[in-house]
Motif scaffolding. Sequence first.
Motif, short mmCIF file in Angstrom:
data_model
loop_
_atom_site.label_atom_id
_atom_site.label_comp_id
_atom_site.label_asym_id
_atom_site.label_seq_id
_atom_site.Cartn_x
_atom_site.Cartn_y
_atom_site.Cartn_z
N ALA A 5 34.30 36.74 46.55
CA ALA A 5 34.26 36.40 45.12
C ALA A 5 32.91 35.74 44.82
CB ALA A 5 35.41 35.47 44.76
N PRO A 6 31.98 36.46 44.22
CA PRO A 6 32.11 37.84 43.73
C PRO A 6 32.01 38.84 44.87
CG PRO A 6 29.87 37.09 43.41
CD PRO A 6 30.62 35.89 43.96
N GLY A 7 32.43 40.05 44.60
CA GLY A 7 32.36 41.13 45.56
C GLY A 7 33.64 41.93 45.51
N VAL A 8 34.63 41.53 46.31
CA VAL A 8 35.93 42.20 46.28
C VAL A 8 36.54 42.08 44.88
CG1 VAL A 8 38.30 42.11 47.16
CG2 VAL A 8 36.37 41.98 48.75
N PRO A 15 33.44 28.60 37.90
CA PRO A 15 32.25 29.37 37.52
C PRO A 15 31.78 30.44 38.51
CG PRO A 15 31.58 27.21 38.30
CD PRO A 15 33.08 27.20 38.25
N PHE A 16 32.71 31.27 39.01
CA PHE A 16 32.29 32.42 39.81
C PHE A 16 31.55 33.40 38.91
CE2 PHE A 16 35.92 30.90 42.38
CZ PHE A 16 35.33 30.88 43.63
N SER A 17 30.54 34.05 39.47
CA SER A 17 29.65 34.88 38.66
C SER A 17 30.26 36.21 38.24
CB SER A 17 28.36 35.15 39.43
OG SER A 17 28.63 35.84 40.64
N ASP A 18 31.37 36.63 38.85
CA ASP A 18 31.93 37.93 38.49
C ASP A 18 32.32 38.00 37.02
OD1 ASP A 18 34.08 36.18 38.80
OD2 ASP A 18 34.84 37.17 40.59
#
Length: 370
Positions: free
Chosen positions: A129-132, A213-216
């Motif tokens: 997270a981000p990614g998956v 505040p995750f960038s996804d």
Amino acid sequence: MKQDIVVIGGYGHVGGDISKQLGAKFPGKVYAAGRSLERAKQFADQTGGQVKPMAFNLTNWKQEMAFERVKLVVMCMDQTDDAFAQACLRSGTHYVDISAYGPFLTSLERHTEEAAQAQATAVLSVGLAPGVTNLLARKAQQELDQLDSVDIAIMLGLGDQHGKAAIEWTVDSIGSAFSIVENGGVTQTVSFSGGKRTDFGKELGSRMAYRFPFSDQQSLPRTLKVPTVSTRLCFDSGAVTRLVAWIRATGLFRLLKVKWIRSAAVSSFGMMRFGSDGYAVKVDGWGTKNGARKHVQYLVDGSHEAAATAKVATAVATAVYEGGLPGGVFHTEQLFELVKSGKGKIALQAAAGITKRPQIIEGLRYDSWE
């Protein structure tokens, strides 16, 4: 000739796993880079020569990076200045970044034309997270005729061993303000506010998760054109999750700006060993299909969040290193998709129109339901 892979932060908590996994795939071509040459040597010695040591300091990168030899840089350190990444792309060096700091990743998107001209590929939003989370949002978009909103929730186990940098980022983010996109417009929110209950499936049950505040949630409205995206965080201990939310709500989080209190908080999180070592990523998508409203749900879970991030990053880095991807700056979901590979297993596969062999990601369990 460009053939080296440099993993910056390559002997750290996540970077070390990435270095080892890439070293096993491309022995002798991978360098674990960091400020301490001694620590890099100690780490490299453990790999039997598959990984080599490198002293590297981001503040002096102009003197320390020989771009003519480096085919790929994997960045495992947080940055606020995009000058180094831009230099990689201008030189034709591919670039993979596992960070979750939205403003920095947004700044890198501006260099896509430079990267394309140099035939360099940059992949952002790489990891769990981000990614998956991004890849599961893409699956929701593929399932629906129109994707109107996405809710992302991440659950982390307090019994897991988390890297110091990740703990520091979590502590520093409590109560911080950040931007989100709702109904196509940008608005401000605060970390650990806006609690919402999330269903993590039969085994894990439902948990209250809070905005984080995750960038996804900042990139997905641009890459997938989703009008509303939110990302929330919780821990496997409901009591600890509620405690952090209470600290934010009462304003006590401001005390974390005091150096010794912040240090104590970081140490406390690092020493916690109750709960599980598991993690879970849940994505809920709402939209329409065949003219009817539809809700789709996707779950990826497993043990050891840092190891999962490293496995996903290794799969992306391998695909980039082997070539055949277009030049430019992309987020993971713009180049790849998740596909089932055997019972409960998943693989990273290039998006339609890009010919690449799938990269199996071991240890991540996948489920979906409506």
